[in-house]
Design a protein around this motif. Structure first.
Motif, PDB file in Angstrom:
ATOM      1  N   LYS A   7       0.839  -1.195   0.000  1.00  0.00           N
ATOM      2  CA  LYS A   7       0.000   0.000   0.000  1.00  0.00           C
ATOM      3  C   LYS A   7       0.877   1.248   0.000  1.00  0.00           C
ATOM      4  O   LYS A   7       1.909   1.292   0.665  1.00  0.00           O
ATOM      5  N   LEU A   8       0.478   2.246  -0.750  1.00  0.00           N
ATOM      6  CA  LEU A   8       1.210   3.510  -0.754  1.00  0.00           C
ATOM      7  C   LEU A   8       1.039   4.216   0.581  1.00  0.00           C
ATOM      8  O   LEU A   8      -0.035   4.132   1.202  1.00  0.00           O
ATOM      9  N   PRO A   9       2.067   4.922   1.044  1.00  0.00           N
ATOM     10  CA  PRO A   9       1.927   5.616   2.325  1.00  0.00           C
ATOM     11  C   PRO A   9       0.930   6.768   2.227  1.00  0.00           C
ATOM     12  O   PRO A   9       0.737   7.353   1.168  1.00  0.00           O
ATOM     13  N   ASP A  10       0.318   7.096   3.360  1.00  0.00           N
ATOM     14  CA  ASP A  10      -0.633   8.204   3.397  1.00  0.00           C
ATOM     15  C   ASP A  10       0.080   9.541   3.255  1.00  0.00           C
ATOM     16  O   ASP A  10      -0.468  10.484   2.697  1.00  0.00           O
ATOM     17  N   ARG A  11       1.286   9.632   3.800  1.00  0.00           N
ATOM     18  CA  ARG A  11       2.068  10.877   3.754  1.00  0.00           C
ATOM     19  C   ARG A  11       3.468  10.576   3.238  1.00  0.00           C
ATOM     20  O   ARG A  11       3.975   9.475   3.406  1.00  0.00           O
ATOM     21  N   GLN A  12       4.082  11.583   2.648  1.00  0.00           N
ATOM     22  CA  GLN A  12       5.461  11.448   2.193  1.00  0.00           C
ATOM     23  C   GLN A  12       6.403  11.642   3.375  1.00  0.00           C
ATOM     24  O   GLN A  12       6.196  12.522   4.208  1.00  0.00           O
ATOM     25  N   ASP A  13       7.435  10.853   3.422  1.00  0.00           N
ATOM     26  CA  ASP A  13       8.462  11.009   4.438  1.00  0.00           C
ATOM     27  C   ASP A  13       9.261  12.267   4.105  1.00  0.00           C
ATOM     28  O   ASP A  13       9.601  12.498   2.931  1.00  0.00           O
ATOM     29  N   PRO A  14       9.575  13.120   5.087  1.00  0.00           N
ATOM     30  CA  PRO A  14      10.350  14.340   4.797  1.00  0.00           C
ATOM     31  C   PRO A  14      11.691  14.054   4.112  1.00  0.00           C
ATOM     32  O   PRO A  14      12.132  14.836   3.285  1.00  0.00           O
ATOM     33  N   TRP A  15      12.314  12.935   4.457  1.00  0.00           N
ATOM     34  CA  TRP A  15      13.587  12.595   3.811  1.00  0.00           C
ATOM     35  C   TRP A  15      13.396  12.298   2.329  1.00  0.00           C
ATOM     36  O   TRP A  15      14.245  12.627   1.502  1.00  0.00           O
ATOM     37  N   ASP A  16      12.275  11.660   1.974  1.00  0.00           N
ATOM     38  CA  ASP A  16      11.993  11.382   0.560  1.00  0.00           C
ATOM     39  C   ASP A  16      11.843  12.680  -0.230  1.00  0.00           C
ATOM     40  O   ASP A  16      12.328  12.801  -1.357  1.00  0.00           O
ATOM     41  N   VAL A  17      11.167  13.642   0.366  1.00  0.00           N
ATOM     42  CA  VAL A  17      10.985  14.939  -0.288  1.00  0.00           C
ATOM     43  C   VAL A  17      12.340  15.637  -0.460  1.00  0.00           C
ATOM     44  O   VAL A  17      12.639  16.185  -1.519  1.00  0.00           O
ATOM     45  N   LEU A  18      13.159  15.588   0.583  1.00  0.00           N
ATOM     46  CA  LEU A  18      14.486  16.209   0.524  1.00  0.00           C
ATOM     47  C   LEU A  18      15.365  15.558  -0.545  1.00  0.00           C
ATOM     48  O   LEU A  18      16.002  16.250  -1.342  1.00  0.00           O
ATOM     49  N   PHE A  19      15.381  14.229  -0.575  1.00  0.00           N
ATOM     50  CA  PHE A  19      16.202  13.529  -1.562  1.00  0.00           C
ATOM     51  C   PHE A  19      15.691  13.754  -2.988  1.00  0.00           C
ATOM     52  O   PHE A  19      16.476  13.897  -3.925  1.00  0.00           O
ATOM     53  N   ALA A  20      14.372  13.801  -3.161  1.00  0.00           N
ATOM     54  CA  ALA A  20      13.814  14.068  -4.491  1.00  0.00           C
ATOM     55  C   ALA A  20      14.166  15.478  -4.953  1.00  0.00           C
ATOM     56  O   ALA A  20      14.495  15.697  -6.120  1.00  0.00           O
ATOM     57  N   ALA A  21      14.133  16.448  -4.035  1.00  0.00           N
ATOM     58  CA  ALA A  21      14.501  17.829  -4.385  1.00  0.00           C
ATOM     59  C   ALA A  21      15.974  17.922  -4.756  1.00  0.00           C
ATOM     60  O   ALA A  21      16.340  18.571  -5.744  1.00  0.00           O
ATOM     61  N   ALA A  22      16.841  17.277  -3.975  1.00  0.00           N
ATOM     62  CA  ALA A  22      18.283  17.305  -4.273  1.00  0.00           C
ATOM     63  C   ALA A  22      18.579  16.605  -5.594  1.00  0.00           C
ATOM     64  O   ALA A  22      19.379  17.095  -6.408  1.00  0.00           O
ATOM     65  N   ALA A  23      17.934  15.468  -5.831  1.00  0.00           N
ATOM     66  CA  ALA A  23      18.150  14.747  -7.090  1.00  0.00           C
ATOM     67  C   ALA A  23      17.674  15.565  -8.283  1.00  0.00           C
ATOM     68  O   ALA A  23      18.345  15.624  -9.321  1.00  0.00           O
ATOM     69  N   THR A  24      16.539  16.228  -8.134  1.00  0.00           N
ATOM     70  CA  THR A  24      16.017  17.058  -9.213  1.00  0.00           C
ATOM     71  C   THR A  24      16.954  18.217  -9.513  1.00  0.00           C
ATOM     72  O   THR A  24      17.247  18.510 -10.677  1.00  0.00           O
TER      73      THR A  24
END
Length: 111
Positions: free
Chosen positions: A5-22
């Motif tokens: 199941k997909l998580p209800d909320r995004q983990d803050p670390w996932d958001v940070l890593f996605a921003a840095a990767a982008t």
């Protein structure tokens, strides 16, 4: 179909890593000297701007796709969509739950 199941909320670390990767990927694709052969059909070399970056200007007439591949900000929008994938499914609206638990009453009748 997903097994988990997909998580209800995004983990803050996932958001940070996605921003840095982008950020890094958009900078590499739009300014990197390593990726200049990919941009070559759309741009003209201008000068070297740093140890591993080049400045290029778009080729073409009215439709200039070179502007898209030389702009890190423009490229980051598409990269974010690619990195994050499709948006998560929309949560169920609380109003729709209320309608299911309380069916509408007959027409023209008020309580």
């Amino acid at each position: 179909m997903r097994k988990t199941k997909l998580p209800d909320r995004q983990d803050p670390w996932d958001v940070l890593f996605a921003a840095a990767a982008t950020f890094r990927l958009s900078r590499l694709l739009s300014k990197g000297s390593v990726t200049s052969p990919i941009r070559a059909p759309f741009t003209r070399y201008k000068s070297a701007t740093g140890p591993a970056e080049v400045s290029e200007r778009p080729r073409g007439g009215k439709i200039r796709s070179g502007e898209f591949v030389t702009c890190p900000f423009c490229l980051s929008v598409w990269l974010t969509t690619t990195i994050t994938g499709c948006p998560p499914p929309v949560a169920e609206c609380p109003a729709s739950r209320d309608e299911q638990s309380h069916p509408p009453r007959g027409r023209g009748r008020h309580p």
